[in-house]
Design a protein around this motif. Structure first.
Motif, PDB file in Angstrom:
ATOM      1  N   SER A   1       3.588   9.800   1.889  1.00  0.00           N
ATOM      2  CA  SER A   1       4.376   9.848   3.122  1.00  0.00           C
ATOM      3  C   SER A   1       5.172   8.562   3.343  1.00  0.00           C
ATOM      4  O   SER A   1       6.098   8.535   4.144  1.00  0.00           O
ATOM      5  CB  SER A   1       3.460  10.111   4.324  1.00  0.00           C
ATOM      6  OG  SER A   1       2.485   9.097   4.417  1.00  0.00           O
TER       7      SER A   1
ATOM      8  N   GLU B   1       3.357   0.981   2.800  1.00  0.00           N
ATOM      9  CA  GLU B   1       3.107  -0.207   3.624  1.00  0.00           C
ATOM     10  C   GLU B   1       3.779  -1.377   2.920  1.00  0.00           C
ATOM     11  O   GLU B   1       3.632  -1.538   1.698  1.00  0.00           O
ATOM     12  CB  GLU B   1       1.606  -0.497   3.715  1.00  0.00           C
ATOM     13  CG  GLU B   1       0.732   0.692   4.065  1.00  0.00           C
ATOM     14  CD  GLU B   1       0.814   1.056   5.530  1.00  0.00           C
ATOM     15  OE1 GLU B   1       1.426   0.282   6.305  1.00  0.00           O
ATOM     16  OE2 GLU B   1       0.277   2.115   5.910  1.00  0.00           O
TER      17      GLU B   1
ATOM     18  N   GLY C   1       0.838  -1.196   0.000  1.00  0.00           N
ATOM     19  CA  GLY C   1       0.000   0.000   0.000  1.00  0.00           C
ATOM     20  C   GLY C   1       0.873   1.245   0.000  1.00  0.00           C
ATOM     21  O   GLY C   1       2.056   1.186   0.331  1.00  0.00           O
TER      22      GLY C   1
ATOM     23  N   ARG D   1       0.898   5.207   1.397  1.00  0.00           N
ATOM     24  CA  ARG D   1       0.214   6.119   2.317  1.00  0.00           C
ATOM     25  C   ARG D   1       0.336   7.557   1.814  1.00  0.00           C
ATOM     26  O   ARG D   1       1.414   8.009   1.450  1.00  0.00           O
ATOM     27  CB  ARG D   1       0.826   5.989   3.725  1.00  0.00           C
ATOM     28  CG  ARG D   1      -0.101   6.516   4.807  1.00  0.00           C
ATOM     29  CD  ARG D   1       0.518   6.410   6.182  1.00  0.00           C
ATOM     30  NE  ARG D   1       0.517   5.052   6.744  1.00  0.00           N
ATOM     31  CZ  ARG D   1       1.029   4.745   7.924  1.00  0.00           C
ATOM     32  NH1 ARG D   1       1.597   5.692   8.676  1.00  0.00           N
ATOM     33  NH2 ARG D   1       0.995   3.498   8.374  1.00  0.00           N
ATOM     34  N   ARG D   2      -0.801   8.243   1.804  1.00  0.00           N
ATOM     35  CA  ARG D   2      -0.816   9.637   1.357  1.00  0.00           C
ATOM     36  C   ARG D   2      -1.265  10.543   2.485  1.00  0.00           C
ATOM     37  O   ARG D   2      -2.187  10.210   3.218  1.00  0.00           O
ATOM     38  CB  ARG D   2      -1.770   9.804   0.172  1.00  0.00           C
ATOM     39  CG  ARG D   2      -1.154   9.444  -1.151  1.00  0.00           C
ATOM     40  CD  ARG D   2      -2.096   9.693  -2.299  1.00  0.00           C
ATOM     41  NE  ARG D   2      -3.151   8.682  -2.367  1.00  0.00           N
ATOM     42  CZ  ARG D   2      -4.074   8.639  -3.330  1.00  0.00           C
ATOM     43  NH1 ARG D   2      -4.079   9.575  -4.268  1.00  0.00           N
ATOM     44  NH2 ARG D   2      -4.990   7.706  -3.343  1.00  0.00           N
ATOM     45  N   GLU D   3      -0.591  11.698   2.614  1.00  0.00           N
ATOM     46  CA  GLU D   3      -1.013  12.708   3.592  1.00  0.00           C
ATOM     47  C   GLU D   3      -0.978  14.061   2.910  1.00  0.00           C
ATOM     48  O   GLU D   3       0.046  14.439   2.340  1.00  0.00           O
ATOM     49  CB  GLU D   3      -0.073  12.689   4.810  1.00  0.00           C
ATOM     50  CG  GLU D   3      -0.387  11.559   5.799  1.00  0.00           C
ATOM     51  CD  GLU D   3       0.723  11.346   6.812  1.00  0.00           C
ATOM     52  OE1 GLU D   3       1.434  12.325   7.123  1.00  0.00           O
ATOM     53  OE2 GLU D   3       0.885  10.190   7.265  1.00  0.00           O
TER      54      GLU D   3
ATOM     55  N   PHE E   1       5.625  -0.465   7.838  1.00  0.00           N
ATOM     56  CA  PHE E   1       5.571   0.848   7.186  1.00  0.00           C
ATOM     57  C   PHE E   1       6.973   1.452   7.082  1.00  0.00           C
ATOM     58  O   PHE E   1       7.755   1.398   8.032  1.00  0.00           O
ATOM     59  CB  PHE E   1       4.653   1.787   7.967  1.00  0.00           C
ATOM     60  CG  PHE E   1       4.617   3.178   7.396  1.00  0.00           C
ATOM     61  CD1 PHE E   1       3.840   3.461   6.288  1.00  0.00           C
ATOM     62  CD2 PHE E   1       5.392   4.193   7.955  1.00  0.00           C
ATOM     63  CE1 PHE E   1       3.811   4.746   5.738  1.00  0.00           C
ATOM     64  CE2 PHE E   1       5.373   5.484   7.420  1.00  0.00           C
ATOM     65  CZ  PHE E   1       4.579   5.751   6.310  1.00  0.00           C
TER      66      PHE E   1
END
Lengths: 90, 427
Positions: free
Chosen positions: B228, B231, B219, B221-223, B236
């Motif tokens: 960011s 996974e 996966g 991860r978006r912020e 992470f």
């Protein structure tokens, strides 16, 4: 690829009789749908790892367009139906 | 003496002298070529995909651009993907503007690669010959040869007798496709593909890059609209920039950020025969069908043909294609009919809509894309890594990779070397 495709008209036939066209999930936009819709239609494709619905043509058989659902990892074929029967156009 | 044979860290610099010295020590002091680090919590750059292109990118990021806080995440082991599954051919005999300077940069990097990364990649510039079988094909090859020469690339148009002297075993008088001659690039040839992966991996690791094997990205991860981190099967891992180099699995990775690509994944098979005494000195390609062959240093004929033609993520192909490739091979070299094939295998190609690759930024600010290599990615490995590293480091494309934009399809700037249109299985 599985060795046989079960054509709804001709029965199980060697897959060499068929021609693959690709992603059956795309539909032809209206002429005035705009550049983005046409770009997506011509160039963007679903390309899943796993189940995928595709247009196959029974080139050396009944010459009907089919929608074949198959697995892109195991190459198993789940179903093959006439494209006209689903009411979808490409 | 230690200063000569060590490179400043525990990994030994390879040389004839180090081979000799290690032999005297009973070969007990060789070090692993790269470390197996535990992933850090954060890297400046994470590269998804530890294939040839991903490792080359990491190598040039560290060596040319001084960015060393880098991780390469590989879901399998180094060399398990396409970099270890191709037919090892290198060439820069392209026609089109966007392609030619790029592949020539790659050829120049191949020519200096072994000295550059201190690894024997068995670069062999044995010459690539593309056979032609008709007047029209000769004219097309003349045009391509002239385009190459205008870009400063070597190209020679050979007539039938010259080719016959070089390759007497070809079927010159084939009734349907007689051989009239060939376009030759003398600087083309072959490279040991595994060694390319190992050399880049070792060179990157030596400069501080973490190569993390058996680490699958599951996966992204978006912020606040930015990436960011990723996974992974090992937890992470955060990053400042994320660079995709996932080849046949590019779509799978792009799906994690809901990005639809102009790419289909297809299976391409390759083959190697039993070991034979030397008889094919060059790389030879058939002009009347899709078949290319060279002979490895172990004597096996390494050859391949077309992709199978249907979307696939299985690293294995179909017997109909095996038969087709064999037929083309025997049509070109009748003596192949009695050669036994030792093994065959398949790799997953990221087939793009115009047959050319993509090295570009994406709509997400700190996400970069390297994909669409079709089945020509191996020869491009050094230039791909170099241009991609430039793009990641400077956020600006390298001048020779400028044409490989993601938006070229929308803008009508396709680079369609074969001229077959938006049908990936025809490229």
């Amino acid at each position: 690829m599985a060795s046989l495709i079960a054509c709804p008209h001709c029965g199980p036939r060697p897959k060499e009789e068929f021609t693959v066209r690709g992603d059956a999930g795309i539909t032809r936009p209206e002429p005035d749908a705009g550049a983005d819709a046409w770009h997506a239609y011509v160039y963007l494709r679903d390309n899943p790892r796993g189940r995928h619905r595709e247009h196959w043509h029974h080139t050396s058989g009944c010459r009907r367009w089919l929608i074949v659902e198959r697995d892109t990892v195991t190459h198993a074929i789940y179903s093959a139906v006439d494209a006209a029967a689903t009411g979808e156009t490409a | 003496m230690m200063a000569i044979c060590f490179h400043g860290d525990p990994i030994m610099r390879y040389s004839a002298f180090s081979v000799f010295l290690n032999a005297l020590r009973g070969n007990r002091t060789w070090q692993p070529a790269w470390r197996s680090p535990v992933p850090k919590t954060h890297y400046d750059v994470i590269i998804i995909g530890g294939g040839g292109h991903g490792l080359a990118t990491a190598y040039y990021l560290a060596k040319e651009f001084g960015i060393t806080n880098v991780a390469v995440l590989e879901k399998g082991y180094v060399g398990s993907g396409n970099v270890g599954r191709n037919t090892t051919i290198i060439r820069s005999n392209y026609l089109l503007e966007g392609n030619n300077p790029f592949y020539e940069l790659s050829m120049k990097l191949w020519e200096g690669l072994e000295q550059d990364f201190n690894f024997n990649a068995m670069v062999s510039q044995r010459g690539v010959l593309n056979l032609y079988h008709s007047d029209a094909q000769r004219d097309a090859y003349t045009r391509r040869g002239n385009a190459m020469r205008l870009h400063g690339v070597d190209a020679d148009l050979l007539d039938r007798n010259t080719v016959r002297q070089m390759l007497p075993f070809l079927d010159f008088d084939n009734a349907r496709f007689p051989i009239q001659g060939a376009l030759m690039q003398k600087r083309g040839g072959t490279v040991r593909h595994d060694a390319v992966a190992w050399g880049y991996a070792r060179g990157a690791d030596m400069r501080g890059v973490d190569i993390i094997q058996n680490c699958e990205v599951t996966g992204i991860r978006r912020e606040n609209g930015r990436i960011s981190g990723v996974e992974t099967s090992q937890g992470f891992i955060g990053c400042g920039k994320l660079a995709m180099a996932a080849a046949g699995n590019s779509t799978t990775v792009a799906d994690m950020v809901d990005m639809k690509l102009p790419i289909e994944s297809h299976v391409l098979q390759a083959f190697v025969s039993e070991g034979l005494k030397p008889f094919i000195d060059n790389v030879v390609t058939f002009g009347a069908g899709h078949f290319y062959v060279s002979q490895s240093d172990k004597g096996g004929l390494v050859f391949g043909g077309d992709i199978d033609g249907y979307n696939s993520y299985a690293q294995r192909g179909n017997l109909a294609t095996v038969e087709h490739v064999a037929e083309a091979g025997v049509a070109m070299i009748p003596a192949l009919s009695r050669v036994r094939v030792l093994r065959s295998w398949g790799g997953i190609m990221d087939m793009s809509m115009d047959g050319s690759p993509i090295i570009d930024r994406t709509p997400i600010d700190n996400l970069y894309l390297n994909a669409g290599w079709c089945y020509g990615g191996f020869k491009a490995t050094p230039a791909s890594g170099f241009c991609y590293a430039h793009l990641i480091a400077k956020n600006e494309p390298h001048e020779t990779g400028r044409a490989f934009r993601l938006d070229r399809f929308a803008r009508g700037r396709m680079i369609d070397e074969k001229g077959v249109g938006a049908q990936p299985n025809l490229h």
